[in-house]
Scaffold this motif. Structure first.
Motif, short mmCIF file in Angstrom:
data_model
loop_
_atom_site.label_atom_id
_atom_site.label_comp_id
_atom_site.label_asym_id
_atom_site.label_seq_id
_atom_site.Cartn_x
_atom_site.Cartn_y
_atom_site.Cartn_z
N VAL A 23 -37.16 -7.89 44.93
CA VAL A 23 -37.90 -7.51 45.80
C VAL A 23 -36.99 -5.70 45.91
O VAL A 23 -37.35 -4.44 45.55
CB VAL A 23 -38.43 -7.71 46.61
CG1 VAL A 23 -39.28 -6.73 47.37
CG2 VAL A 23 -39.68 -8.80 46.07
N LEU A 24 -36.11 -5.71 45.79
CA LEU A 24 -34.67 -5.41 46.78
C LEU A 24 -34.72 -4.09 45.12
O LEU A 24 -34.75 -2.65 45.37
CB LEU A 24 -33.95 -5.66 47.03
CG LEU A 24 -32.44 -4.96 47.02
CD1 LEU A 24 -33.41 -2.94 48.10
CD2 LEU A 24 -31.59 -4.86 47.58
N SER A 25 -34.49 -5.06 44.08
CA SER A 25 -34.08 -4.14 42.97
C SER A 25 -35.45 -3.09 42.41
O SER A 25 -35.66 -1.92 42.27
CB SER A 25 -33.99 -5.16 41.33
OG SER A 25 -33.50 -4.67 40.66
N HIS A 26 -37.10 -3.99 42.48
CA HIS A 26 -37.97 -3.35 42.39
C HIS A 26 -38.09 -2.49 43.04
O HIS A 26 -38.76 -1.16 42.64
CB HIS A 26 -39.14 -4.48 42.03
CG HIS A 26 -40.83 -3.98 42.49
ND1 HIS A 26 -40.32 -2.97 40.71
CD2 HIS A 26 -41.73 -3.60 43.03
CE1 HIS A 26 -41.71 -2.65 40.55
NE2 HIS A 26 -42.35 -2.19 41.39
N LEU A 27 -37.72 -2.76 44.00
CA LEU A 27 -38.28 -1.52 45.90
C LEU A 27 -36.83 -0.38 45.63
O LEU A 27 -37.44 1.10 44.98
CB LEU A 27 -37.51 -1.78 46.51
CG LEU A 27 -37.85 -0.97 48.27
CD1 LEU A 27 -38.79 -0.77 48.04
CD2 LEU A 27 -37.68 -1.82 49.40
#
Length: 52
Positions: A23-27
């Motif tokens: 999720v952090l990578s996508h964010l």
């Protein structure tokens, strides 16, 4: 009548860590979009689930 079985966790602590990292990578890729708020909230909820 038999007692209901205890519910088992569907996701492990390691699963939460992996999902949170994804999720952090996508964010970071969508940070300037309106959708980023939802992912930011999800990221923080996943951290809370881990006890951080």
């Amino acid at each position: 009548m038999a007692e209901p079985q205890r519910a088992r966790a569907v996701l492990s602590t390691e699963d939460f860590k992996l999902i949170r990292e994804a999720v952090l990578s996508h964010l970071q890729k969508i940070e300037d979009t309106p959708e980023s708020v939802k992912f930011s909230n999800l990221y923080h909820r996943l951290g809370s689930a881990l006890g951080r």
